[in-house]
Design a protein around this motif. Sequence first.
Motif, PDB file in Angstrom:
ATOM      1  N   TRP A 200      39.002  47.319  37.828  1.00  0.00           N
ATOM      2  CA  TRP A 200      39.205  46.076  38.987  1.00  0.00           C
ATOM      3  C   TRP A 200      38.844  46.716  40.417  1.00  0.00           C
ATOM      4  N   GLN A 204      35.572  45.488  42.403  1.00  0.00           N
ATOM      5  CA  GLN A 204      36.046  44.602  43.651  1.00  0.00           C
ATOM      6  C   GLN A 204      35.923  45.535  45.001  1.00  0.00           C
ATOM      7  N   THR A 278      42.079  34.680  39.376  1.00  0.00           N
ATOM      8  CA  THR A 278      41.235  34.632  38.410  1.00  0.00           C
ATOM      9  C   THR A 278      41.935  34.892  37.052  1.00  0.00           C
ATOM     10  N   ALA A 296      33.804  35.094  30.797  1.00  0.00           N
ATOM     11  CA  ALA A 296      33.267  35.365  32.240  1.00  0.00           C
ATOM     12  C   ALA A 296      34.121  35.603  33.367  1.00  0.00           C
ATOM     13  N   CYS A 297      35.478  35.134  33.258  1.00  0.00           N
ATOM     14  CA  CYS A 297      36.468  35.382  34.127  1.00  0.00           C
ATOM     15  C   CYS A 297      36.842  36.993  34.192  1.00  0.00           C
ATOM     16  N   ARG A 299      34.926  39.229  33.155  1.00  0.00           N
ATOM     17  CA  ARG A 299      34.130  40.236  33.612  1.00  0.00           C
ATOM     18  C   ARG A 299      33.592  40.120  34.931  1.00  0.00           C
ATOM     19  N   HIS A 300      34.034  39.049  35.431  1.00  0.00           N
ATOM     20  CA  HIS A 300      34.095  39.080  36.897  1.00  0.00           C
ATOM     21  C   HIS A 300      35.237  39.971  37.518  1.00  0.00           C
ATOM     22  N   LEU A 301      36.250  40.123  36.925  1.00  0.00           N
ATOM     23  CA  LEU A 301      37.525  40.806  37.251  1.00  0.00           C
ATOM     24  C   LEU A 301      37.284  42.304  37.170  1.00  0.00           C
ATOM     25  N   ALA A 304      31.055  43.524  34.682  1.00  0.00           N
ATOM     26  CA  ALA A 304      30.185  43.036  33.892  1.00  0.00           C
ATOM     27  C   ALA A 304      29.546  44.171  32.974  1.00  0.00           C
TER      28      ALA A 304
END
Length: 336
Positions: A200, A204, A278, A296-297, A299-301, A304
């Motif tokens: 993470w 991010q 998320t 999808a959530c 993978r965003h967090l 990918a």
Amino acid sequence: MTATAAWSRVGRRFAGLLSGLPASAEQRAQAGAVGRLVAHGLRRALAAPGDGSDRGRAILLGGYAKGTAPRFSAAVDVLLVLPAHLRPDFSAGPTALGRRRRRVIAPVAAVLGERHGGVRIDADGWLVVRPARGSTSAIPLVRLRPVFACAEGGFLTPAPDGRQGPWRHLDPAAELANLEAADKATAGKATHLILMLKAWRRAQAVPIQPLALELLAAEFVRAWIYQTQSALFYDWMVRDFFFWAAAQAGRPLPLPGTGETLASGRAWRDAAEAAHVTAALASDLERDNREAEAAACWRHLFGAGLFAHKGAPSAAPSLPRRNTQGMTDCFGYASQ
């Protein structure tokens, strides 16, 4: 199909993530080898005049020593335990502190610079070194911190400029014991959570130190209500951690074995709050069997490409092998 059977994919999803997150055995071996190579270059330079035995030690620490280094880790951390004859006397008063701190770091930096080039000193007092040209190692950076053995246990390192007092106390063995105790009490959840939090942090670009994430994760899993449950509950673990962690931003975190604290900072709080939103959404989507949207959530967090889509294990993997000889003298080329 029962709800429990349908939700078993949650366990498989996180087992797949965790099976690919830790650094490989080859990466761990390279980390130890690169750390030893850089430290070995100091061997003769650190010897006391007329005493070839007092050459100091080098200790692997951080993620590669604790089994929490992810596969994308770009640096290996090493403590350089300097010979006693290099230890400065800080009794002259505060006006001499900065000059005497530099006397510890400057000669080490000079030796490393001659051998490797590109040595720099960061704001926290780490010497950042790139391996010699021609190295085939996947580890592009080595970070070294000069320290001296402490009679009370652990090590003393000159405190960065601006910090009250001449020394900072470090205890890698106590840090490892703290993590192992958290893992033992929670079936490995501390290490699993730390690996996911490092993913993470990278995905991010979160401005928080990895050690702060480790200390927060170890504290959280000990108190989490589902600490003995399987990976089926890992979506809730991630969700609940971020809710709790956002409230911890700015709190000084106790450093095991030292009586000192680590400043956790506040700059990452917004990222933790967003991560909670998320993760909470993803958990609700998992509950409602909306698998593609939940994926999808996640993978965003976490980024990918980190999740295994086929052939994922059904249970979280065993913990990576830790460096059980973390206090070993690297100059002796012992196994790391």
